[in-house]
Design a protein around this motif. Structure first.
Motif, short mmCIF file in Angstrom:
data_model
loop_
_atom_site.label_atom_id
_atom_site.label_comp_id
_atom_site.label_asym_id
_atom_site.label_seq_id
_atom_site.Cartn_x
_atom_site.Cartn_y
_atom_site.Cartn_z
N PRO A 173 102.78 56.13 -7.90
CA PRO A 173 102.74 54.72 -7.47
C PRO A 173 104.17 54.17 -7.41
O PRO A 173 104.97 54.41 -8.33
N GLN B 291 95.28 60.41 -16.09
CA GLN B 291 94.13 60.44 -15.20
C GLN B 291 93.03 61.38 -15.69
O GLN B 291 91.91 61.36 -15.16
N MET C 284 98.86 49.47 -14.11
CA MET C 284 98.34 50.82 -14.31
C MET C 284 96.84 50.78 -14.58
O MET C 284 96.10 51.72 -14.23
N GLU D 258 95.43 50.97 -11.22
CA GLU D 258 95.55 52.32 -10.66
C GLU D 258 94.50 53.26 -11.26
O GLU D 258 93.81 53.99 -10.54
N TYR D 259 94.38 53.24 -12.57
CA TYR D 259 93.46 54.17 -13.23
C TYR D 259 92.00 53.78 -13.00
O TYR D 259 91.13 54.65 -12.88
N THR E 253 90.83 52.39 -10.30
CA THR E 253 90.54 52.86 -8.94
C THR E 253 90.28 54.36 -8.95
O THR E 253 89.33 54.86 -8.32
N HIS E 254 91.11 55.09 -9.68
CA HIS E 254 90.93 56.54 -9.79
C HIS E 254 89.60 56.89 -10.44
O HIS E 254 88.93 57.86 -10.07
#
Length: 721
Positions: A280, A345, A421, A424-425, A427-428
């Motif tokens: 990112p 992740q 973050m 981000e996580y 979404t993952h």
């Protein structure tokens, strides 16, 4: 320049100062010097400051060689007490003369509004500037303050970093003084690496006269003027960006850091492995910005380029050596970030929540897991109160995950990426877009310049977090003082105000804080801190979190909306105010302030305050008016006007039509004025007196349904009554 004026320079040489200390210190140095010269009656033409990590300096151009003469007067005792019946001076006159350093015969008698008084008039001849500076400069330096200060020798003197030299020149003459064990002189020191032979040694550089200070330093590799350093850095950065055919992302905070971190700026262009662009972009930018102070470059599409710009404090013969060193350090940072990102992740945010039980939020408030449980309940409550019932489950899910990213490796390495973050996580992990975005938006706005959350879920989670922070810390007595706010609760409260006002969220702040407080207490924290708060006001000795947030609301109104504090107080401090909807209160305040500039407003205040004072003085609480007891037409007309207003004003307030509601109140002015002009309230007839007080009570209650106008300072003669 005439001989009566000379240039002056003071330089305080130190060990390397933190860059954050320099700009505030220079502003303070300028203010203190200007104040000193004004108080000492020393005229000058211009004043400026200069500073680098190794020096703080002030320069005064065209400083007078002596103080201006002055006449000082002092008032003494009255003439009646200063002389006896025979005209001889008494002890009062003699003592006054002695205290002023004049003879009794030199005292003057002057007629004042309260009678005749003695005056001592003294002509003070100015001292030479050299003498004044010699006495005052140590105090000037001692008055400089810093976020942190230290002692370094037996003198006990405190400064940001140890003082190593002090230069003080008035024209060609040294102003001798001692500070922190250092005696002033005419020596300065250039750049550690770029100056001449004298720079590297201990002998220093001799400055012969104050006017040559800056030019001499520049020859020794020091650009003393921060403004010039900033311009040089910008020019170099833009030039390297053009050379790389890239777009420079100008980070003004980073530019400020670079300006005060170097004495001679030299920018270089470096590169990093393009494979890290898979991370990112925020991780890359944070690694560059916070750990290395590097500027980023972007391509025409706005994407990151695998390049960076660094500002160094040296002009190297071989820039490649510096560039490679910076590239190696950045590569290590990015490798760590890539490793943490990949490892993070492997564990979902939801699976990290349980581990929050081992992370202390605060020793008096338990763990982050307990805070998370409060946020879940509070987010659901807020969604329902704001009419977002369809978002209750989404908000509760976002609250559940809100602090989980604090346990990730990337946030551990780069704490400022918390929230981002989380997005981000999430979404993952396959969380909904609404939940993922809310995890980032929960911390918005971070500053007064930031925008707030764009999504409804983000707004609710951000509200819940700030409400919990304020309520929790107040519940256990950790309340900001005038000088300390270790948990940034003022910033939390300011963010709370902005979320409610700028997001137009119609929420009763008192009830929301009460709910947040109850959730804290249900977990067993702060049992002695606050009474049950469902009424919206605390009843114990602890400070009230509602009042604390309302203070920030008033500050926001003054600074962001240009509202008068007395007008804001009139609305917020209205007795019996039942709901603290900040958006609604702000609308009321704006309408009231718009009315204050109209010519009818000041006379209206006079009439209301008179009615309010009489009701308050008599502690009258009855609104039972008997029209059969009216003796004057003014009573009847006022009563009829009040009946009309009582029928209209409540509905207008309910509809939030504040301008029209105020118009109805203004329309009462002629009837109120006529009543006070022709009717005596405090008549001896108790029935008439009671009836008239009830009329005034109706006025008082009607006006107070909008605001307490007694708190407003009229702009004319009524001001302050």
């Amino acid at each position: 320049m005439t001989e009566s004026r000379r240039d002056f320079v003071l330089e305080i040489g130190t060990e390397e100062l933190p860059y954050q200390f320099i700009a505030p210190a220079l502003r303070l140095l300028q203010d203190l010097t200007e104040r000193l010269l004004a108080e000492q009656r020393l005229a000058f033409e211009a004043l400026s400051t200069a500073g680098t990590p190794r020096r703080l300096a002030v320069e005064v151009r065209g400083l007078a060689t002596g103080q201006a003469s002055a006449v000082k007067e002092a008032m003494g005792p009255p003439k009646s007490a200063a002389y006896d019946s025979t005209g001889q001076p008494t002890k009062a006159a003699l003592g006054f003369a002695a205290s002023q350093g004049v003879s009794v015969s030199d005292l003057e008698v002057r007629r004042m509004p309260k009678g005749e008084y003695l005056f001592a008039v003294k002509q003070e001849t100015g001292e030479p500037t050299e003498s004044v500076l010699r006495a005052q400069l140590p105090h000037l330096i001692q008055s400089l303050s810093f976020p942190k200060a230290m002692k370094w020798n037996e003198t006990g003197f405190r400064f940001a970093r140890p003082i190593r030299w002090a230069l003080a020149l008035f024209g060609e003459k040294v102003i001798p003084f001692e500070v922190g064990g250092i005696e002033s002189g005419r020596l300065t020191y250039g750049h550690r690496f770029l100056g001449g032979p004298a720079t590297a040694g201990s002998s220093g550089i001799v400055v012969k006269q104050a006017s040559s200070y800056r030019s001499l330093l520049e020859k020794q590799g020091v650009v003393a003027d921060p403004g010039r350093r900033r311009s040089l850095i910008e020019e170099q950065l833009q030039g390297l960006a053009r050379k790389a055919k890239a777009e420079l992302r100008m980070d003004h905070e980073l530019l400020e850091q670079a300006t005060y971190a170097v004495e001679y700026p030299s920018a270089i262009l470096g590169e990093f492995d393009a494979r890290y662009l898979k991370l990112p972009p925020e991780i890359i930018e944070t690694a560059m910005r916070e750990h290395q102070g590097f500027f980023t470059l972007r391509n025409q599409q706005g994407g990151l380029r695998p390049q960076f710009l660094a500002v160094t404090n040296i002009r190297p013969r071989d820039p490649s050596l510096i560039r490679k060193g910076n590239e190696r350090v950045l590569a290590a940072r990015l490798a760590d970030a890539a490793f943490y990102f990949t490892e993070d992740q492997k564990t979902k945010l939801a699976d990290r929540v349980e581990k929050l039980k081992s992370v202390v939020f605060h020793q008096k408030l338990g763990t982050l897991y307990q805070k998370t449980q409060r946020l879940i309940a509070l987010a659901g409550y807020l969604a329902e109160r704001l009419g977002r019932n369809h978002l209750v489950d989404t908000c509760r899910r976002a609250a559940l995950l809100s602090k989980a990213d604090l346990l990730t490796g990337v946030v551990g390495e780069f704490p400022t990426l918390q929230g981002l973050m989380g997005r981000e996580y999430a979404t993952h992990d396959g969380e909904s877009p609404e939940v993922a975005l809310a995890l980032q938006e929960q911390y918005w706005p971070r500053t007064m310049e930031d925008t707030g959350p764009a999504s409804a879920t983000g707004q609710i989670l951000a509200l819940a977090d700030r409400l919990d922070n304020v309520a929790a810390f107040f519940s256990v007595g950790l309340i900001p003082t005038g000088s300390e706010d270790p948990f940034a609760l003022r910033r939390q409260a300011a963010g709370l105000v902005r979320l409610l006002v700028e997001g137009d969220l119609r929420l009763d702040l008192a009830q929301a804080l009460a709910q947040a407080t109850d959730l804290v207490r249900e977990q067993g924290f702060g049992s002695q801190a606050l009474g049950s708060a469902k009424a919206g006001r605390t009843e114990t000795l602890q400070a009230d979190p509602l009042e604390f947030v309302l203070e920030r609301f008033r500050y926001y109104g003054q600074t962001a909306e240009g509202l008068r504090d007395d007008v804001m107080q009139a609305v917020v401090k209205t007795p019996g105010l039942k709901e603290y909807d900040l958006s609604d209160l702000l609308a009321r305040i704006k309408s009231l302030q718009a009315l204050t500039v109209k010519p009818d407003f000041d006379p209206l205040i006079v009439g209301f305050k008179r009615a309010h004072r009489l009701v308050e003085k008599e502690r009258w609480t009855s609104d039972q008016v008997n029209p059969d007891l009216f003796e004057h037409d003014a009573e009847r007309r006022l009563y009829e006007a009040l009946l009309r207003a009582k029928q209209r004003v409540p509905g207008l307030l309910q509809a939030q039509n504040y301008a029209q509601a105020l118009g109805e109140l203004v329309a009462l002015k002629p009837s109120i004025d006529e009543f006070f002009a022709g009717v005596m309230v405090n008549t001896e007839h108790s029935g008439l007196r009671s009836n008239r007080l009830s009329l005034l009570y109706v006025i008082d209650v009607l006006f107070l349904s909008y605001a307490d106008l007694s708190l407003i300072a009229a702009q004319g003669s009524e001001r302050g009554t």
